[in-house]
Design a protein around this motif. Structure first.
Motif, mmCIF file in Angstrom:
data_model
loop_
_atom_site.group_PDB
_atom_site.id
_atom_site.type_symbol
_atom_site.label_atom_id
_atom_site.label_comp_id
_atom_site.label_asym_id
_atom_site.label_seq_id
_atom_site.Cartn_x
_atom_site.Cartn_y
_atom_site.Cartn_z
ATOM 1 N N THR A 7 -2.928 -22.352 -3.145
ATOM 2 C CA THR A 7 -3.406 -22.436 -1.765
ATOM 3 C C THR A 7 -3.130 -21.147 -1.009
ATOM 4 N N ALA A 8 -1.938 -20.594 -1.198
ATOM 5 C CA ALA A 8 -1.587 -19.351 -0.509
ATOM 6 C C ALA A 8 -2.506 -18.216 -0.951
ATOM 7 N N LEU A 9 -2.776 -18.125 -2.244
ATOM 8 C CA LEU A 9 -3.657 -17.068 -2.743
ATOM 9 C C LEU A 9 -5.079 -17.226 -2.221
ATOM 10 N N VAL A 10 -5.558 -18.449 -2.164
ATOM 11 C CA VAL A 10 -6.900 -18.702 -1.639
ATOM 12 C C VAL A 10 -6.962 -18.328 -0.169
ATOM 13 N N ALA A 11 -5.929 -18.675 0.572
ATOM 14 C CA ALA A 11 -5.900 -18.336 1.995
ATOM 15 C C ALA A 11 -5.861 -16.834 2.202
ATOM 16 N N CYS A 62 -0.758 -19.346 10.257
ATOM 17 C CA CYS A 62 0.455 -18.533 10.190
ATOM 18 C C CYS A 62 0.117 -17.046 10.287
ATOM 19 N N VAL A 63 -0.903 -16.626 9.560
ATOM 20 C CA VAL A 63 -1.312 -15.219 9.585
ATOM 21 C C VAL A 63 -1.711 -14.810 11.003
ATOM 22 N N VAL A 64 -2.516 -15.630 11.654
ATOM 23 C CA VAL A 64 -2.938 -15.299 13.025
ATOM 24 C C VAL A 64 -1.734 -15.230 13.953
ATOM 25 N N ASP A 65 -0.816 -16.190 13.827
ATOM 26 C CA ASP A 65 0.375 -16.172 14.681
ATOM 27 C C ASP A 65 1.170 -14.880 14.500
ATOM 28 N N LYS A 66 1.230 -14.371 13.291
ATOM 29 C CA LYS A 66 2.015 -13.165 13.019
ATOM 30 C C LYS A 66 1.304 -11.874 13.443
ATOM 31 N N VAL A 67 -0.014 -11.838 13.418
ATOM 32 C CA VAL A 67 -0.715 -10.577 13.687
ATOM 33 C C VAL A 67 -1.392 -10.507 15.050
ATOM 34 N N GLU A 89 -17.541 -5.143 7.124
ATOM 35 C CA GLU A 89 -17.033 -3.951 7.800
ATOM 36 C C GLU A 89 -15.558 -3.718 7.504
ATOM 37 N N GLU A 90 -15.165 -2.469 7.578
ATOM 38 C CA GLU A 90 -13.777 -2.086 7.354
ATOM 39 C C GLU A 90 -12.961 -2.283 8.637
ATOM 40 N N ILE A 91 -11.655 -2.412 8.461
ATOM 41 C CA ILE A 91 -10.733 -2.432 9.589
ATOM 42 C C ILE A 91 -9.793 -1.246 9.431
ATOM 43 N N SER A 92 -9.027 -0.959 10.478
ATOM 44 C CA SER A 92 -8.121 0.186 10.430
ATOM 45 C C SER A 92 -7.024 -0.045 9.386
ATOM 46 N N THR A 93 -6.473 1.046 8.912
ATOM 47 C CA THR A 93 -5.382 0.974 7.938
ATOM 48 C C THR A 93 -4.187 0.235 8.525
ATOM 49 N N GLU A 94 -3.911 0.471 9.801
ATOM 50 C CA GLU A 94 -2.785 -0.186 10.458
ATOM 51 C C GLU A 94 -2.989 -1.701 10.508
ATOM 52 N N ASP A 95 -4.199 -2.113 10.862
ATOM 53 C CA ASP A 95 -4.497 -3.546 10.925
ATOM 54 C C ASP A 95 -4.463 -4.172 9.537
ATOM 55 N N GLU A 96 -4.984 -3.451 8.575
ATOM 56 C CA GLU A 96 -4.972 -3.952 7.198
ATOM 57 C C GLU A 96 -3.537 -4.151 6.715
ATOM 58 N N THR A 97 -2.660 -3.201 7.038
ATOM 59 C CA THR A 97 -1.251 -3.306 6.659
ATOM 60 C C THR A 97 -0.601 -4.511 7.328
ATOM 61 N N ALA A 98 -0.853 -4.682 8.618
ATOM 62 C CA ALA A 98 -0.274 -5.820 9.350
ATOM 63 C C ALA A 98 -0.747 -7.147 8.755
ATOM 64 N N LEU A 99 -2.015 -7.221 8.420
ATOM 65 C CA LEU A 99 -2.562 -8.453 7.852
ATOM 66 C C LEU A 99 -2.021 -8.721 6.450
ATOM 67 N N THR A 100 -1.883 -7.684 5.666
ATOM 68 C CA THR A 100 -1.339 -7.838 4.317
ATOM 69 C C THR A 100 0.108 -8.320 4.380
ATOM 70 N N GLU A 101 0.895 -7.702 5.257
ATOM 71 C CA GLU A 101 2.297 -8.095 5.401
ATOM 72 C C GLU A 101 2.412 -9.533 5.913
ATOM 73 N N ALA A 102 1.582 -9.897 6.882
ATOM 74 C CA ALA A 102 1.613 -11.262 7.418
ATOM 75 C C ALA A 102 1.187 -12.265 6.356
ATOM 76 N N SER A 103 0.171 -11.934 5.589
ATOM 77 C CA SER A 103 -0.303 -12.832 4.539
ATOM 78 C C SER A 103 0.780 -13.077 3.505
ATOM 79 N N SER A 104 1.466 -12.020 3.118
ATOM 80 C CA SER A 104 2.553 -12.158 2.142
ATOM 81 C C SER A 104 3.694 -12.997 2.702
#
Length: 114
Positions: A7-11, A62-67, A89-104
């Protein structure tokens, strides 16, 4: 595979899909609009047809709450749009990093709860 991990991976995949969508209008979308858009994008994706929404919704929320206060308004608009057809469309590197960290972090929290 452990159902919680699956479930986490799918999300996480759904979060990535929703990031490329095109937002419109001005101003910051509400946190609830962003959550609803991500969920809508997930449900419209191929993965949405094979994984129950109730399994993914806690991770997306959870991801939205964190980012929400860390990423740009543009990225929040893209997430809130929920339009899976426009998720290219692409997003900024900073946003991508924040989303990746929140997802993890959310995936780890979900796994710890199970």
């Amino acid at each position: 595979m452990n159902p919680v991990i699956k479930t986490a991976l799918v999300a996480l995949a759904a979060t990535g899909l929703a990031l490329g969508s095109v937002g419109c209008g001005s101003g910051k979308p509400s946190k609830e609009d962003v959550k609803a858009g991500l969920l809508k994008g997930f449900e419209a994706s191929e993965t949405g047809g094979t994984t129950p929404t109730e399994e993914v919704k806690p991770v997306l929320e959870c991801v939205v709450d964190k980012v929400y206060d860390k990423v740009s308004v543009d990225t929040l608009k893209k997430m809130a749009s929920g339009d899976s057809a426009k998720m290219t469309e692409e997003i900024s590197t900073e946003d991508e990093t924040a989303l990746t960290e929140a997802s993890s972090a959310c995936a780890q929290e979900l796994m710890a709860e199970s």
